[in-house]
Design a protein around this motif. Sequence first.
Motif, PDB file in Angstrom:
ATOM      1  N   ALA A 310      57.720 -40.898 -55.341  1.00 44.04           N
ATOM      2  CA  ALA A 310      58.184 -41.530 -54.104  1.00 44.04           C
ATOM      3  C   ALA A 310      59.685 -41.358 -53.940  1.00 44.04           C
ATOM      4  N   GLU A 311      60.100 -41.150 -52.691  1.00 43.00           N
ATOM      5  CA  GLU A 311      61.507 -41.076 -52.353  1.00 43.00           C
ATOM      6  C   GLU A 311      61.664 -41.597 -50.932  1.00 43.00           C
ATOM      7  N   ASP A 314      59.645 -39.988 -48.319  1.00 44.29           N
ATOM      8  CA  ASP A 314      58.203 -40.056 -48.565  1.00 44.29           C
ATOM      9  C   ASP A 314      57.919 -41.276 -49.438  1.00 44.29           C
ATOM     10  N   PRO A 315      58.134 -42.465 -48.900  1.00 46.08           N
ATOM     11  CA  PRO A 315      58.052 -43.676 -49.731  1.00 46.08           C
ATOM     12  C   PRO A 315      56.673 -43.929 -50.316  1.00 46.08           C
ATOM     13  N   ASN A 316      55.624 -43.454 -49.663  1.00 44.38           N
ATOM     14  CA  ASN A 316      54.265 -43.669 -50.177  1.00 44.38           C
ATOM     15  C   ASN A 316      53.790 -42.533 -51.083  1.00 44.38           C
ATOM     16  N   ASN A 317      54.682 -41.613 -51.393  1.00 42.02           N
ATOM     17  CA  ASN A 317      54.340 -40.495 -52.279  1.00 42.02           C
ATOM     18  C   ASN A 317      53.087 -39.769 -51.784  1.00 42.02           C
ATOM     19  N   GLN A 318      53.122 -39.362 -50.520  1.00 41.32           N
ATOM     20  CA  GLN A 318      51.961 -38.723 -49.905  1.00 41.32           C
ATOM     21  C   GLN A 318      52.001 -37.202 -49.986  1.00 41.32           C
TER      22      GLN A 318
END
Length: 347
Positions: A310-311, A314-318
Amino acid sequence: MADVPAVSGDATIATMIGNYYFRTWIERFEANLCYDKYGKQAPLPAKNGNIAVWHQLLNPAKGYSLTDGTTNSASAVSTRKVSATVAQYGDVKAISDLAEDLAVCPIVEETVAALGYAAALTKDAIIGDAIGFGQAASTGVADAASTKVPSVFTQGFPLLEGNTGSLYWAATGLLNGLFSTLPTIAHVRKAVTALKNVNAMPFEDGNFRGVISPAVSDAIRSDTNFATWMAYTNRGAMEKGRIGVIEKVMFEESTNAFMSPVVASAWSNSAYVSVAGSASLHGALIFGKGAYGVTKLAGADAKVNVLQGAEKSDPNNQRTYISYKFTMAAKILNPSAGVILTYFKNV
């Protein structure tokens, strides 16, 4: 007896038959890439700028007789240098977590392998562009009033017209009969003779190298003299997937060998040639040791990276990002150490 009523849904029973998905990928086709492995490797150290420079000390002329007690005048040592500017290349792919979780085949692993090949293919193409045909071979040049003839260009290695043995260093009009339409073993011999005449050095095994397309290979193997070469020198080479040694040239096939399309429009109003649809120029590079150089930043080759986690973007690490990058340059070091046997194919 009364007819048995149809079971509801008989017409759509086929939709209940499932699909079986094999959990392995179909093999990807990959070209035999040759240019990088035969180039003179010279890493550019990090933090030393973006220009790689090769130096060559030129051979002195033959000496002269000395007079007893007389000191002769000294002459300067002559050198030459070749430079190339390095640049960075790369690519990146994104795979969603849903695709990764639902795909029946290991999509991340296969993408890593595919990008590894893409990096090698990119590198091979960069070297080929630096040492092969200099511009689009379909460029029309005025040869006479209202006449256009496509020209063949070179980055520095001379172009060999096999039929006459003539060498061309500048842009050359592709007139009928000027370039070979059928390469032969005799043409290969002329290329080797040209290299020997300027003392080009073979590789450590005593042979020059040749990188050719399947079309050129097919023509050479069709030469009536090829069977003789096969019988005496090429059995072991053929077992390794190579054409073998012909006239002291170890040939390798590559679909990434020099090739330039010649579009029909370039032949308009030509009094010399006619093309039904299209044509192409194939260049078989025949060369010796040190003909061209390849430099990579800090000697590092292409590296494939996998980025997960996650970053902010892309907070949900999708997404999983798969990428490669490398920094390099290529340059002809000695134009006398290579010859491009040019084969014109009218499609």
